[in-house]
Design a protein around this motif. Sequence first.
Motif, PDB file in Angstrom:
ATOM      1  N   VAL A 135       2.809  -1.633  -7.927  1.00  0.00           N
ATOM      2  CA  VAL A 135       4.065  -1.067  -8.429  1.00  0.00           C
ATOM      3  C   VAL A 135       3.788  -0.143  -9.611  1.00  0.00           C
ATOM      4  CG1 VAL A 135       6.272  -1.597  -9.536  1.00  0.00           C
ATOM      5  CG2 VAL A 135       5.426  -3.056  -7.685  1.00  0.00           C
ATOM      6  N   ASP A 136       4.340   1.050  -9.554  1.00  0.00           N
ATOM      7  CA  ASP A 136       4.299   1.974 -10.679  1.00  0.00           C
ATOM      8  C   ASP A 136       5.364   1.520 -11.677  1.00  0.00           C
ATOM      9  OD1 ASP A 136       4.639   4.074 -12.472  1.00  0.00           O
ATOM     10  OD2 ASP A 136       4.244   5.612 -10.991  1.00  0.00           O
ATOM     11  N   LEU A 137       4.947   1.048 -12.844  1.00  0.00           N
ATOM     12  CA  LEU A 137       5.900   0.492 -13.800  1.00  0.00           C
ATOM     13  C   LEU A 137       6.839   1.549 -14.379  1.00  0.00           C
ATOM     14  CD1 LEU A 137       3.627  -2.038 -15.736  1.00  0.00           C
ATOM     15  CD2 LEU A 137       5.340  -2.535 -13.985  1.00  0.00           C
ATOM     16  N   GLU A 138       6.425   2.801 -14.354  1.00  0.00           N
ATOM     17  CA  GLU A 138       7.272   3.858 -14.889  1.00  0.00           C
ATOM     18  C   GLU A 138       8.474   4.121 -13.993  1.00  0.00           C
ATOM     19  OE1 GLU A 138       8.756   6.774 -17.331  1.00  0.00           O
ATOM     20  OE2 GLU A 138       7.121   5.375 -17.742  1.00  0.00           O
ATOM     21  N   VAL A 140       3.284   1.764  -4.933  1.00  0.00           N
ATOM     22  CA  VAL A 140       2.199   2.735  -4.870  1.00  0.00           C
ATOM     23  C   VAL A 140       1.433   2.467  -3.582  1.00  0.00           C
ATOM     24  CG1 VAL A 140       0.096   3.578  -5.972  1.00  0.00           C
ATOM     25  CG2 VAL A 140       2.020   2.809  -7.376  1.00  0.00           C
ATOM     26  N   ASP A 141       1.436   3.429  -2.683  1.00  0.00           N
ATOM     27  CA  ASP A 141       0.839   3.216  -1.360  1.00  0.00           C
ATOM     28  C   ASP A 141      -0.523   3.885  -1.183  1.00  0.00           C
ATOM     29  OD1 ASP A 141       3.071   1.743  -0.445  1.00  0.00           O
ATOM     30  OD2 ASP A 141       4.161   3.608  -0.045  1.00  0.00           O
ATOM     31  N   ASN A 142      -0.953   4.678  -2.166  1.00  0.00           N
ATOM     32  CA  ASN A 142      -2.224   5.394  -2.015  1.00  0.00           C
ATOM     33  C   ASN A 142      -3.376   4.702  -2.734  1.00  0.00           C
ATOM     34  OD1 ASN A 142      -1.357   5.885  -4.589  1.00  0.00           O
ATOM     35  ND2 ASN A 142      -1.768   8.079  -4.565  1.00  0.00           N
ATOM     36  N   MET A 143      -3.207   3.409  -3.040  1.00  0.00           N
ATOM     37  CA  MET A 143      -4.264   2.622  -3.670  1.00  0.00           C
ATOM     38  C   MET A 143      -4.427   1.303  -2.911  1.00  0.00           C
ATOM     39  SD  MET A 143      -3.226   3.213  -7.696  1.00  0.00           S
ATOM     40  CE  MET A 143      -4.481   2.089  -8.317  1.00  0.00           C
ATOM     41  N   ASP A 144      -5.635   0.744  -2.977  1.00  0.00           N
ATOM     42  CA  ASP A 144      -5.929  -0.513  -2.293  1.00  0.00           C
ATOM     43  C   ASP A 144      -5.458  -1.683  -3.144  1.00  0.00           C
ATOM     44  OD1 ASP A 144      -6.907  -2.654  -0.906  1.00  0.00           O
ATOM     45  OD2 ASP A 144      -8.999  -2.013  -0.900  1.00  0.00           O
ATOM     46  N   ALA A 145      -4.398  -2.344  -2.718  1.00  0.00           N
ATOM     47  CA  ALA A 145      -3.831  -3.447  -3.491  1.00  0.00           C
ATOM     48  C   ALA A 145      -4.786  -4.628  -3.586  1.00  0.00           C
ATOM     49  CB  ALA A 145      -2.507  -3.894  -2.870  1.00  0.00           C
ATOM     50  N   ASP A 146      -5.544  -4.888  -2.528  1.00  0.00           N
ATOM     51  CA  ASP A 146      -6.458  -6.031  -2.532  1.00  0.00           C
ATOM     52  C   ASP A 146      -7.572  -5.851  -3.559  1.00  0.00           C
ATOM     53  OD1 ASP A 146      -5.193  -7.528  -0.510  1.00  0.00           O
ATOM     54  OD2 ASP A 146      -6.087  -6.267   1.032  1.00  0.00           O
ATOM     55  N   ALA A 147      -8.052  -4.624  -3.719  1.00  0.00           N
ATOM     56  CA  ALA A 147      -9.182  -4.370  -4.617  1.00  0.00           C
ATOM     57  C   ALA A 147      -8.754  -4.124  -6.059  1.00  0.00           C
ATOM     58  CB  ALA A 147      -9.986  -3.171  -4.108  1.00  0.00           C
ATOM     59  N   VAL A 187       1.885  -6.953  -7.805  1.00  0.00           N
ATOM     60  CA  VAL A 187       2.846  -8.019  -7.534  1.00  0.00           C
ATOM     61  C   VAL A 187       2.530  -8.639  -6.180  1.00  0.00           C
ATOM     62  CG1 VAL A 187       4.591  -6.818  -8.902  1.00  0.00           C
ATOM     63  CG2 VAL A 187       4.560  -6.541  -6.414  1.00  0.00           C
ATOM     64  N   PHE A 188       3.141  -9.787  -5.924  1.00  0.00           N
ATOM     65  CA  PHE A 188       2.867 -10.499  -4.682  1.00  0.00           C
ATOM     66  C   PHE A 188       4.190 -10.901  -4.034  1.00  0.00           C
ATOM     67  CE2 PHE A 188      -0.580 -11.039  -7.630  1.00  0.00           C
ATOM     68  CZ  PHE A 188      -1.715 -10.789  -6.862  1.00  0.00           C
ATOM     69  N   LEU A 189       4.358 -10.483  -2.795  1.00  0.00           N
ATOM     70  CA  LEU A 189       5.559 -10.819  -2.040  1.00  0.00           C
ATOM     71  C   LEU A 189       5.270 -12.039  -1.176  1.00  0.00           C
ATOM     72  CD1 LEU A 189       6.652  -7.239  -0.877  1.00  0.00           C
ATOM     73  CD2 LEU A 189       7.175  -8.426  -3.022  1.00  0.00           C
ATOM     74  N   VAL A 190       6.091 -13.060  -1.320  1.00  0.00           N
ATOM     75  CA  VAL A 190       5.956 -14.261  -0.483  1.00  0.00           C
ATOM     76  C   VAL A 190       6.834 -14.054   0.732  1.00  0.00           C
ATOM     77  CG1 VAL A 190       6.181 -16.761  -0.403  1.00  0.00           C
ATOM     78  CG2 VAL A 190       5.579 -15.631  -2.561  1.00  0.00           C
ATOM     79  N   MET A 202      10.165  -8.569 -18.307  1.00  0.00           N
ATOM     80  CA  MET A 202      11.420  -8.447 -17.575  1.00  0.00           C
ATOM     81  C   MET A 202      12.277  -7.279 -18.084  1.00  0.00           C
ATOM     82  SD  MET A 202      11.203 -10.755 -15.276  1.00  0.00           S
ATOM     83  CE  MET A 202       9.429 -10.405 -15.349  1.00  0.00           C
ATOM     84  N   SER A 203      11.788  -6.570 -19.096  1.00  0.00           N
ATOM     85  CA  SER A 203      12.525  -5.434 -19.658  1.00  0.00           C
ATOM     86  C   SER A 203      12.178  -4.149 -18.910  1.00  0.00           C
ATOM     87  CB  SER A 203      12.179  -5.274 -21.133  1.00  0.00           C
ATOM     88  OG  SER A 203      10.855  -4.767 -21.281  1.00  0.00           O
ATOM     89  N   GLU A 204      12.744  -3.040 -19.389  1.00  0.00           N
ATOM     90  CA  GLU A 204      12.456  -1.729 -18.810  1.00  0.00           C
ATOM     91  C   GLU A 204      10.990  -1.353 -18.984  1.00  0.00           C
ATOM     92  OE1 GLU A 204      14.518   0.570 -17.199  1.00  0.00           O
ATOM     93  OE2 GLU A 204      15.944  -1.075 -17.053  1.00  0.00           O
ATOM     94  N   GLU A 205      10.335  -1.930 -19.985  1.00  0.00           N
ATOM     95  CA  GLU A 205       8.909  -1.691 -20.194  1.00  0.00           C
ATOM     96  C   GLU A 205       8.069  -2.361 -19.106  1.00  0.00           C
ATOM     97  OE1 GLU A 205       6.700  -0.342 -22.847  1.00  0.00           O
ATOM     98  OE2 GLU A 205       8.436   0.967 -22.951  1.00  0.00           O
ATOM     99  N   GLY A 206       8.638  -3.385 -18.502  1.00  0.00           N
ATOM    100  CA  GLY A 206       7.908  -4.139 -17.494  1.00  0.00           C
ATOM    101  C   GLY A 206       8.444  -3.921 -16.093  1.00  0.00           C
ATOM    102  N   PHE A 207       9.076  -4.979 -15.535  1.00  0.00           N
ATOM    103  CA  PHE A 207       9.457  -4.957 -14.126  1.00  0.00           C
ATOM    104  C   PHE A 207      10.942  -4.730 -13.864  1.00  0.00           C
ATOM    105  CE2 PHE A 207       5.517  -7.522 -14.135  1.00  0.00           C
ATOM    106  CZ  PHE A 207       4.790  -6.814 -13.192  1.00  0.00           C
ATOM    107  N   ALA A 208      11.733  -4.413 -14.898  1.00  0.00           N
ATOM    108  CA  ALA A 208      13.175  -4.267 -14.701  1.00  0.00           C
ATOM    109  C   ALA A 208      13.514  -3.190 -13.669  1.00  0.00           C
ATOM    110  CB  ALA A 208      13.860  -3.959 -16.034  1.00  0.00           C
ATOM    111  N   LYS A 209      12.848  -2.042 -13.738  1.00  0.00           N
ATOM    112  CA  LYS A 209      13.127  -0.955 -12.791  1.00  0.00           C
ATOM    113  C   LYS A 209      12.773  -1.379 -11.363  1.00  0.00           C
ATOM    114  CE  LYS A 209      12.303   2.655 -16.239  1.00  0.00           C
ATOM    115  NZ  LYS A 209      11.393   3.748 -16.659  1.00  0.00           N
TER     116      LYS A 209
END
Length: 309
Positions: free
Chosen positions: A105-108, A113-120, A154-157, A287-294
């Motif tokens: 996730v792009d925090l901004e 973000v789909d052009n990067m390897d999430a596993d690595a 992040v991790f989706l269950v 949990m704020s706008e600086e983090g994951f709120a967006k």
Amino acid sequence: MLKSEQYQKLCATLDKCEHYQKFKAYKDKVLALGNDSLEKTFAIAVALCLVCAVLVSFGAVALKPMQVYNKSLDMKKNILDVAGLLEDGADIDKAFSERIEPKLVDLETGSYVDNMDADAYDQRKAAKDPAQSIAIPKTKDVAHIRVKAKVAKVFLVKDGEKIKSIILPVSGYGLWSTLYGFLSLDSDGQTVQSINFYDQAETPGLGGEVVNPKWRALWKGKKVYAETEQHSFDKGSVEGADFGEPALHLIKGVVDNNKPEAIYEVDGLAGATLTSTGVTNLVRYWMSEEGFAKYLNKVRTVKLKEAKS
């Protein structure tokens, strides 16, 4: 036969080596000295140190793949734990691959973000790289972490094709250490399922109780964002929260579940005021706008559209 020929070639090469011949001559000289010789004692000690250093270095290199795998396995175990999916004797790799989907996730922007390897991707490593991180203004750095990675993992269950819950990485300074953990939320991006700190060095029996299953169980069902105006919290260092702002926090003492604001409160850690404040602050920050709120706002928007359709 082949090994014998290779050995003979090696010996022939060493015989032609000037440095090896000097070493051999010095070795014979040292061995000929008496056992009470200072030079012999010093030479053998140095040789022993060199041999041990080579063995340790070889062991570190040889065991590195296993260390990397065990670190990855431990992380998966912690993620399954906070997701409520960890079972004794279960195949960790299999359970993780079947139910957990890592996403970046792009925090901004709050977008994937789909052009990067999430596993690595290693978020903690990225936070130390100036090219992949950003300094946090002091006025906003309530978690006292100074820098953050621009991209979070992040991790989706998953339950089939549906998202059951979302696991978010959180971190912040306590009393003695930076606490690293995961906060698990329902797919509504608001209701807490669990919290888990996998790396911390707080005082055992006090701040170290952040890993106590009984205390962690107190988080389930709590709400992250204020659904009404929250003008006053228990600690003076924690400001009130307006509607939609992070309101979840630790209090001093035990939560009175008869109060309406109890839905935003968790029992503080007895005798660990600074660690408790640190946990409150790291939740507020991430949990704020600086983090994951967006990101969570986008998750709720998608969920609302799916419900209407």
